[in-house]
Design a protein around this motif. Sequence first.
Motif, PDB file in Angstrom:
ATOM      1  N   GLY A   1     101.971  98.629  37.031  1.00 53.76           N
ATOM      2  CA  GLY A   1     102.268  99.290  38.344  1.00 53.76           C
ATOM      3  C   GLY A   1     101.358  98.655  39.359  1.00 53.76           C
ATOM      4  O   GLY A   1     102.201  98.428  40.444  1.00 53.76           O
ATOM      5  N   ASP A   2     100.188  98.193  39.094  1.00 52.06           N
ATOM      6  CA  ASP A   2      99.380  97.838  40.284  1.00 52.06           C
ATOM      7  C   ASP A   2      99.892  96.561  40.583  1.00 52.06           C
ATOM      8  O   ASP A   2      99.803  96.032  41.846  1.00 52.06           O
ATOM      9  CB  ASP A   2      98.089  97.703  39.882  1.00 52.06           C
ATOM     10  CG  ASP A   2      97.270  99.282  39.740  1.00 52.06           C
ATOM     11  OD1 ASP A   2      98.070 100.155  40.248  1.00 52.06           O
ATOM     12  OD2 ASP A   2      96.132  99.206  39.498  1.00 52.06           O
ATOM     13  N   THR A   3     100.343  95.556  39.597  1.00 50.21           N
ATOM     14  CA  THR A   3     100.814  94.263  39.997  1.00 50.21           C
ATOM     15  C   THR A   3     102.275  94.377  40.598  1.00 50.21           C
ATOM     16  O   THR A   3     102.406  93.657  41.582  1.00 50.21           O
ATOM     17  CB  THR A   3     100.874  93.291  38.700  1.00 50.21           C
ATOM     18  OG1 THR A   3      99.500  93.603  38.113  1.00 50.21           O
ATOM     19  CG2 THR A   3     101.340  91.991  38.975  1.00 50.21           C
ATOM     20  N   LEU A   4     103.207  95.073  40.340  1.00 50.24           N
ATOM     21  CA  LEU A   4     104.327  95.505  41.157  1.00 50.24           C
ATOM     22  C   LEU A   4     103.966  95.943  42.583  1.00 50.24           C
ATOM     23  O   LEU A   4     104.487  95.376  43.433  1.00 50.24           O
ATOM     24  CB  LEU A   4     105.142  96.507  40.590  1.00 50.24           C
ATOM     25  CG  LEU A   4     105.814  96.351  39.079  1.00 50.24           C
ATOM     26  CD1 LEU A   4     106.949  97.344  38.682  1.00 50.24           C
ATOM     27  CD2 LEU A   4     106.434  94.692  39.088  1.00 50.24           C
ATOM     28  N   GLN A   5     102.831  96.840  42.750  1.00 51.97           N
ATOM     29  CA  GLN A   5     102.653  97.336  44.038  1.00 51.97           C
ATOM     30  C   GLN A   5     102.017  96.082  44.939  1.00 51.97           C
ATOM     31  O   GLN A   5     102.479  96.272  45.978  1.00 51.97           O
ATOM     32  CB  GLN A   5     101.434  98.327  44.125  1.00 51.97           C
ATOM     33  CG  GLN A   5     101.020  98.893  45.372  1.00 51.97           C
ATOM     34  CD  GLN A   5     100.250 100.187  45.369  1.00 51.97           C
ATOM     35  OE1 GLN A   5     100.350 100.929  44.473  1.00 51.97           O
ATOM     36  NE2 GLN A   5      99.306 100.246  46.363  1.00 51.97           N
ATOM     37  N   LEU A   6     101.520  95.265  44.293  1.00 50.89           N
ATOM     38  CA  LEU A   6     101.032  94.206  45.254  1.00 50.89           C
ATOM     39  C   LEU A   6     102.014  93.175  45.530  1.00 50.89           C
ATOM     40  O   LEU A   6     101.990  92.958  46.728  1.00 50.89           O
ATOM     41  CB  LEU A   6      99.932  93.426  44.194  1.00 50.89           C
ATOM     42  CG  LEU A   6      99.285  92.054  44.919  1.00 50.89           C
ATOM     43  CD1 LEU A   6      98.650  92.336  46.331  1.00 50.89           C
ATOM     44  CD2 LEU A   6      98.338  91.255  44.110  1.00 50.89           C
ATOM     45  N   GLN A   7     103.002  92.993  44.883  1.00 51.94           N
ATOM     46  CA  GLN A   7     103.994  92.196  45.007  1.00 51.94           C
ATOM     47  C   GLN A   7     104.899  92.946  46.426  1.00 51.94           C
ATOM     48  O   GLN A   7     105.466  92.245  47.140  1.00 51.94           O
ATOM     49  CB  GLN A   7     104.927  91.631  43.996  1.00 51.94           C
ATOM     50  CG  GLN A   7     104.092  90.603  43.203  1.00 51.94           C
ATOM     51  CD  GLN A   7     104.752  90.740  41.706  1.00 51.94           C
ATOM     52  OE1 GLN A   7     105.594  89.536  41.837  1.00 51.94           O
ATOM     53  NE2 GLN A   7     104.562  91.101  40.976  1.00 51.94           N
ATOM     54  N   VAL A   8     104.940  94.224  46.194  1.00 53.07           N
ATOM     55  CA  VAL A   8     105.670  94.999  47.224  1.00 53.07           C
ATOM     56  C   VAL A   8     104.914  94.938  48.604  1.00 53.07           C
ATOM     57  O   VAL A   8     105.553  94.641  49.485  1.00 53.07           O
ATOM     58  CB  VAL A   8     105.783  96.626  46.658  1.00 53.07           C
ATOM     59  CG1 VAL A   8     106.289  97.374  47.839  1.00 53.07           C
ATOM     60  CG2 VAL A   8     107.024  96.397  45.575  1.00 53.07           C
ATOM     61  N   MET A   9     103.634  94.974  48.464  1.00 56.14           N
ATOM     62  CA  MET A   9     102.872  94.868  49.765  1.00 56.14           C
ATOM     63  C   MET A   9     103.041  93.852  50.430  1.00 56.14           C
ATOM     64  O   MET A   9     102.918  93.741  51.734  1.00 56.14           O
ATOM     65  CB  MET A   9     101.358  95.502  49.260  1.00 56.14           C
ATOM     66  CG  MET A   9     101.344  96.794  48.935  1.00 56.14           C
ATOM     67  SD  MET A   9      99.383  97.151  48.431  1.00 56.14           S
ATOM     68  CE  MET A   9      98.827  97.297  50.065  1.00 56.14           C
ATOM     69  N   ILE A  10     103.232  92.787  49.585  1.00 56.61           N
ATOM     70  CA  ILE A  10     103.163  91.338  50.251  1.00 56.61           C
ATOM     71  C   ILE A  10     104.489  91.402  50.925  1.00 56.61           C
ATOM     72  O   ILE A  10     104.613  90.752  52.192  1.00 56.61           O
ATOM     73  CB  ILE A  10     103.060  90.158  49.193  1.00 56.61           C
ATOM     74  CG1 ILE A  10     101.732  90.086  48.574  1.00 56.61           C
ATOM     75  CG2 ILE A  10     103.723  88.833  49.627  1.00 56.61           C
ATOM     76  CD1 ILE A  10     101.604  89.161  47.420  1.00 56.61           C
ATOM     77  N   VAL A  11     105.569  92.075  50.372  1.00 55.52           N
ATOM     78  CA  VAL A  11     106.915  91.950  50.948  1.00 55.52           C
ATOM     79  C   VAL A  11     106.721  92.728  52.371  1.00 55.52           C
ATOM     80  O   VAL A  11     107.163  92.491  53.404  1.00 55.52           O
ATOM     81  CB  VAL A  11     107.958  92.450  50.269  1.00 55.52           C
ATOM     82  CG1 VAL A  11     109.146  92.425  50.933  1.00 55.52           C
ATOM     83  CG2 VAL A  11     107.980  91.273  48.848  1.00 55.52           C
TER      84      VAL A  11
END
Length: 407
Positions: free
Chosen positions: A388-398
């Motif tokens: 979940g946290d790795t998905l969240q980081l990539q979402v935050m980048i976008v």
Amino acid sequence: MIRWPFARTVAALLILALAGCDAVTVLRAPVSPGFYPHEAIRPSAGRAEMRDRLAAYYRDWQAAFVRPGCGDGTLRIHSPDAAYPAIAEAQGYGLVIAASMAALDAGARRLFDGILGFVLAHPSSNDADLMAAELDTGCVERDGGDSATDGDLDIAYALLLADRTWGSAGSYDYRALALRRIAAIKRSTVNRDSSLLLLGDWSTPGSPLYGTSRTSDWNPVYFRAFQAATGDPAWARIGAAHRAAADRLQRTFSPRTGLMPDFVRGTAADLAPVTGRVLETSHDGDFGFNACRTPWRLGLDALLSGDAVSTAAARRMTAWFRSVTGGDPARVGSGYTLAGTGYRAVGDNAFWAPLAVAAMADPDAQRWLDALWQRLAGTRVDPGNYFGDTLQLQVMIVVSGNYPLPA
């Protein structure tokens, strides 16, 4: 077992050493006035605020999940909540993150090359240009040492980002490595009948799962990039097949919700969600811990390409989630049937975070996007929640406007 406070300290020291005692150097590079070519909206939060929150989350993510390889000077992304502590999926994500953060992190290339070294040291047993999907604590390949398609897709795309960002004249020829992996993906993980992605290089004609595909692997942005990099028209056909499949699934099986199933089976004419447990759980045909990534994957294509199918898919999901939650991201469940019945408790960021990318493609979703960003900004890294946290980081980048635009 090493207790977390000590492990976090070791990881933090490792990162500081790699980055020359400056783990994240925020470079105040200007952000494009219109983040992405086809965005409908973006968060109301200020750019500097979003960039700073992204940088802080990235620092904490590194401390939680970046680990040494196995005594060979490489790095790996640790996945404590996966079947094994080192998986190809995690390494692919780590490479994409490192390449995407190059403008904000002076040590991003060191991180990228460290992970890349680990990837290259563990080839698939079936196709040496792909990566072994699962490794144990001793970095030994498990379950046959074959590949998982999602990891190699991210690895290949990250190599293209690295070539564009740093060039290919350093320790690694990123472009040459990308082209080899793209060729291997096409050779070993594309279904010859449907042009849809296979689950891995172990799924061969005649095997029980050959007709099965994972919808969270359907990333049109990557197919477009692979075509541009190789000049191979097959990638246009592959991309079109996946967009058509996504449209068929939504219109036929989830017209009200727009939700995608974790796994599907069939060809263009008879494609349908699987029934019961096919690979992972009894919910393999539902919107679960694989398909939760589809709002991010399809939403990103909508933002970058403006593709009508990807945009419509993102908006269908956005409209339903806004309605069913009353605009409150805290009410997003962690698993749904395609009809919209929840079957797991609310709260997992693997489900609510990706919705922010899809929301940016919907002009009616400003309040929803702002609520999602506020939750993203207020959520802290959990060292036991790699996925979940790795998905969240990539979402935050976008969502913060820091995702690298296509060349």
